[in-house]
Design an enzyme around this catalytic site. Sequence first.
Site, PDB file in Angstrom:
ATOM      1  N   CYS A  15       0.772  -5.664 -10.371  1.00 52.12           N
ATOM      2  CA  CYS A  15       0.990  -4.635  -9.343  1.00 52.12           C
ATOM      3  C   CYS A  15       1.560  -5.247  -8.077  1.00 52.12           C
ATOM      4  O   CYS A  15       0.831  -5.877  -7.300  1.00 52.12           O
ATOM      5  CB  CYS A  15      -0.324  -3.924  -9.045  1.00 52.12           C
ATOM      6  SG  CYS A  15      -0.189  -2.648  -7.768  1.00 52.12           S
ATOM      7  N   CYS A  40       0.124  -3.765  -4.848  1.00 50.91           N
ATOM      8  CA  CYS A  40      -1.217  -4.265  -4.533  1.00 50.91           C
ATOM      9  C   CYS A  40      -1.173  -5.674  -3.949  1.00 50.91           C
ATOM     10  O   CYS A  40      -1.871  -5.975  -2.981  1.00 50.91           O
ATOM     11  CB  CYS A  40      -2.076  -4.304  -5.793  1.00 50.91           C
ATOM     12  SG  CYS A  40      -2.144  -2.778  -6.739  1.00 50.91           S
ATOM     13  N   ASP A  41      -0.376  -6.553  -4.548  1.00 52.42           N
ATOM     14  CA  ASP A  41      -0.488  -7.983  -4.279  1.00 52.42           C
ATOM     15  C   ASP A  41       0.729  -8.644  -3.650  1.00 52.42           C
ATOM     16  O   ASP A  41       0.687  -9.828  -3.312  1.00 52.42           O
ATOM     17  CB  ASP A  41      -0.815  -8.719  -5.591  1.00 52.42           C
ATOM     18  CG  ASP A  41      -2.108  -8.228  -6.222  1.00 52.42           C
ATOM     19  OD1 ASP A  41      -3.032  -7.882  -5.468  1.00 52.42           O
ATOM     20  OD2 ASP A  41      -2.189  -8.175  -7.463  1.00 52.42           O
TER      21      ASP A  41
END
Length: 313
Positions: free
Chosen positions: A132, A135-136
């Site tokens: 992701c 997300c990261d």
Amino acid sequence: MKEFDVVVIGAGPGGLTAALYASRANLSVMILDRGIYGGQMNNTAEIENYPGFDSILGPDLSEKMYHSSTRFGAEFGYGAVESVEDNGNRKIVHTDDGDYEAKVVIVATGSQYKKIGVAGENELSGRGVSYCAVCDGAFFKDQDVAVIGGGDSAVEEGVYLTQMAKSVTIIHRRDQLRAQKVLQDRAFKNDKIKFVWNADVKEIVGEDDKVAGVRYVDKETGEEHVVPAKGAFIYVGIQPMTEPFKSLGILDDAGWIDTDTHMKTNVAGVYAIGDVRKKDLRQVANAVGEGAIAGQEAFNYIQTLSDAKVSAK
């Protein structure tokens, strides 16, 4: 058989929020999960894009959500759901540890990213291996990263990563991308993106328990190479965890669940939220929003059942 007004299947952020809203409306609620509450949040080192927290550990946010979701009486139980039986106003949830009866079932079992199954993938998950970019990606500012895949998600997320990363290398097993042409054009025009073609990925290389590169074999020459990278973002597909709900007739051909804006499926009293739904953004924030809607809709639906009983008398 244990009876509840609502059974929530899945204890991720969406399921926990649905339980909070339903129990707060004075409904009896059972949350079922085959593992610990929190879902994929427990596998996330830091969450930096959830409102109210500059940064919070995934397990810590899971703990906070769990306590919030159970403070109005919702119960939590372990169990792998095997099937759900629709008997009109009564749904029977069959698990490997007994059955539950409910007026409403909320499906929140999520999805899982397909893995490439190479050395280092599991060991370095959360230490540079990610599925992701949203997300990261922020953890890799001004660093070199690799994206494995060649479809829409791989290319789209590769372009997204160029906002933070120093460089992005897209590693693909074929000699051309499978993504839509508009996405391909966008990637080819981006100076930060490089491409490795005909690559058979063999290993996510680690150093000091963190990702250091991606080792692959050139399928044309047989030569082995390593792409230096601090992050390895894997996009080879995603699949919903919806096998137990096949008999309900709420899945499409790929296993996703279609709902309307109220999270209703085509079966009355069955709702679906979070990553089992067909959608583009899979984040804690929108799972929470969908959970709130489903929890409130559960109350509204049960009210209609009560009204129907009164009218029948």
